[in-house]
Write an enzyme that holds these catalytic residues in place. Structure first.
Site, PDB file in Angstrom:
ATOM      1  NE  ARG A  96      34.179  49.010  38.309  1.00 16.06           N
ATOM      2  CZ  ARG A  96      34.738  48.046  39.028  1.00 16.06           C
ATOM      3  NH1 ARG A  96      34.502  47.959  40.312  1.00 16.06           N
ATOM      4  NH2 ARG A  96      35.554  47.174  38.467  1.00 16.06           N
ATOM      5  CD  GLU A 111      48.285  38.086  37.740  1.00 18.08           C
ATOM      6  OE1 GLU A 111      47.392  38.908  38.025  1.00 18.08           O
ATOM      7  OE2 GLU A 111      49.473  38.191  38.090  1.00 18.08           O
TER       8      GLU A 111
HETATM    9  P1  AMP Z   1      39.810  42.695  32.294  1.00 17.69           P
HETATM   10  O1  AMP Z   1      39.131  41.356  32.158  1.00 17.69           O
HETATM   11  O2  AMP Z   1      41.222  42.582  32.740  1.00 17.69           O
HETATM   12  O3  AMP Z   1      39.682  43.526  31.038  1.00 17.69           O
HETATM   13  O4  AMP Z   1      39.086  43.492  33.463  1.00 17.69           O
HETATM   14  C1  AMP Z   1      37.872  43.058  33.983  1.00 17.69           C
HETATM   15  C2  AMP Z   1      37.161  44.098  34.808  1.00 17.69           C
HETATM   16  O5  AMP Z   1      37.960  44.414  35.927  1.00 17.69           O
HETATM   17  C3  AMP Z   1      36.895  45.380  34.074  1.00 17.69           C
HETATM   18  O6  AMP Z   1      35.611  45.362  33.529  1.00 17.69           O
HETATM   19  C4  AMP Z   1      37.004  46.414  35.167  1.00 17.69           C
HETATM   20  O7  AMP Z   1      35.736  46.637  35.727  1.00 17.69           O
HETATM   21  C5  AMP Z   1      37.906  45.794  36.171  1.00 17.69           C
HETATM   22  N1  AMP Z   1      39.286  46.302  36.126  1.00 17.69           N
HETATM   23  C6  AMP Z   1      40.377  45.657  35.713  1.00 17.69           C
HETATM   24  N2  AMP Z   1      41.480  46.394  35.866  1.00 17.69           N
HETATM   25  C7  AMP Z   1      41.058  47.572  36.376  1.00 17.69           C
HETATM   26  C8  AMP Z   1      41.719  48.783  36.766  1.00 17.69           C
HETATM   27  N3  AMP Z   1      43.041  48.947  36.656  1.00 17.69           N
HETATM   28  N4  AMP Z   1      40.960  49.778  37.248  1.00 17.69           N
HETATM   29  C9  AMP Z   1      39.623  49.628  37.367  1.00 17.69           C
HETATM   30  N5  AMP Z   1      38.950  48.530  37.028  1.00 17.69           N
HETATM   31  C10 AMP Z   1      39.656  47.511  36.545  1.00 17.69           C
END
Ligand code: AMP
Length: 172
Positions: free
Chosen positions: A59, A96
């Protein structure tokens, strides 16, 4: 801001139970809100002489490419392993359960370039921390900032990103 928030749709329990997924597709399909996002980012970075906007799969690509067009600069893709065809640098990070990696082409930047990284959501910060390492460890560039459409404040992702400047259009 409230108008932009109104085109973000919450999807409970996606992709797994307990996660409230921020669905950005209503924002993307609304020409006014999509333009508002790109104009906001353009205003923020127009005086930084950005050479390359880095988009994070998948995205992040949508916003990074539109922003790069608006700023008259290039786009660099950070992708999941095995997708980029040329020689790559790789960074692995923990999830995780298990781990994942991100890759970038070894010739993505020229020395001294000004770079901004763009992604849609800052959640736990794991992905972006890896992207920041990917850029900072392998290239002599100026990472001006990492920019997000949405930051999920309660997950405290920004604490994982070190002392890089962070900008988020919306906070939840
Ligand atoms: P993170 O590494 O946890 O910061 O998240 C990695 C990717 O997962 C982000 O770039 C988002 O595209 C997606 N992502 C994680 N959590 C969400 C959420 N609650 N809603 C939408 N996209 C999410």
């Amino acid at each position: 801001m409230e108008t932009l928030k109104s085109v973000i749709r919450d999807i409970p329990d996606f992709p797994k139970e307990g996660i409230i997924f921020k669905d950005i597709t209503p924002l993307l399909s609304n020409p006014v809100s999509f333009k508002k996002v790109i104009d906001t980012l353009k205003t923020r970075y127009k005086d930084n002489r950005i050479d390359q906007v880095v988009g994070v799969e998948a995205r992040g690509f949508v916003f990074a490419s539109a922003l790069a067009y608006a700023l008259d600069c290039g786009v660099v893709m950070v992708r999941k392993p095995g997708k980029l065809p040329y020689k790559t640098f790789q960074e692995t990070y923990s999830l995780e359960y298990g781990e994942d990696s991100v890759e970038i082409h070894q010739d993505a930047f020229k020395k001294g370039q000004n770079v901004v990284i763009i992604d849609d959501v800052l959640a736990t910060g794991g992905t972006l921390a890896a992207c920041i390492d990917l850029v900072n460890k392998n290239f002599e560039v100026n990472l001006i900032e990492v920019g997000f459409l949405i930051e999920l404040d309660f997950l405290k992702g920004r604490q994982k990103l070190g002392n890089v400047s962070i900008y988020s259009i919306m906070h939840f």
